[in-house]
Scaffold this active site. Structure first.
Site, PDB file in Angstrom:
ATOM      1  CB  VAL A 221      -2.284   2.971  -3.669  1.00 23.02           C
ATOM      2  CG1 VAL A 221      -3.015   2.404  -5.084  1.00 23.02           C
ATOM      3  CG2 VAL A 221      -3.227   2.767  -3.097  1.00 23.02           C
ATOM      4  CB  CYS A 222       1.535   2.377  -8.342  1.00 24.71           C
ATOM      5  SG  CYS A 222       2.367   0.866  -7.810  1.00 24.71           S
ATOM      6  N   GLY A 223      -0.605   1.719 -10.360  1.00 27.01           N
ATOM      7  CA  GLY A 223      -0.458   1.347 -11.187  1.00 27.01           C
ATOM      8  C   GLY A 223      -0.779   0.416 -11.255  1.00 27.01           C
TER       9      GLY A 223
END
Ligand SMILES: O=C[C@H](O)[C@H](O)COP(=O)(O)O
Length: 167
Positions: free
Chosen positions: A81-83
């Site tokens: 998960v990132c932006g």
């Protein structure tokens, strides 16, 4: 560190799953990690960080670490998960043998496994809300790739290219 094959050798058919995030994805990763830990389809969850929202470790460092564990067979699957999920997918796909995809709907999550045999699911915490992310994760856990399927020969083309150019 036991390998997935060790877990599988004990007749264990559940997934060993890695999770990872950057600061933008930390909170959602924590929520998904908790869901995975309570899911009957998951034998073990390994958290590769970041471990706090203020940790500005660049996402590629986390993504590469997790993807290498998948490629080495020490993880069955991984959730990154990132932006946006995009950077983590780009990063994980740099590791030979890893197929990572960003999915922000349940149909893409399903086909990422059944059509593309993706081991890595990425999501963007700035794109998808926690409830939909949970639904996407649930869908993704419900499918396993069929190596006898018509999709297998298409994925083989990707593997053959990788072997020829990065083997
Ligand atoms: O793909 C990159 C991720 O979305 C990351 O969380 C944000 O990257 P940036 O800070 O370079 O925009």
């Amino acid at each position: 560190m036991c390998t997935v094959s060790d877990v599988k050798a004990g007749g264990e058919d559940r997934f060993v799953i890695g999770v990872g995030a950057d600061d933008a994805g930390f909170a959602l990763k924590e929520r998904l990690r908790e869901l995975l830990a309570g899911d009957p389809r998951v034998a073990e969850v390994r958290d590769f960080g970041v471990r706090e929202a203020t940790d500005t470790e660049p996402y590629p460092n986390v993504g590469l670490k997790v993807a290498e564990e998948v490629a080495a067979g020490r993880l069955d699957r991984a959730v990154l998960v990132c932006g946006t999920g995009i950077g983590m997918a780009i990063t994980a796909n740099k590791v030979p043998g890893v197929r990572a995809t960003t999915a922000h709907d349940t149909y893409s999550a399903e086909r990422s496994v059944l059509s593309n045999n993706c081991q890595v699911l990425t999501m963007g915490a700035r794109v998808v809300g926690p409830e939909l992310a949970a639904r996407i994760l649930d869908e993704w856990l419900g499918h396993r790739f069929d190596p006898e399927s018509a999709s297998a020969r298409k994925i083989a083309v990707i593997a053959e290219y990788e072997d020829a150019h990065h083997g």
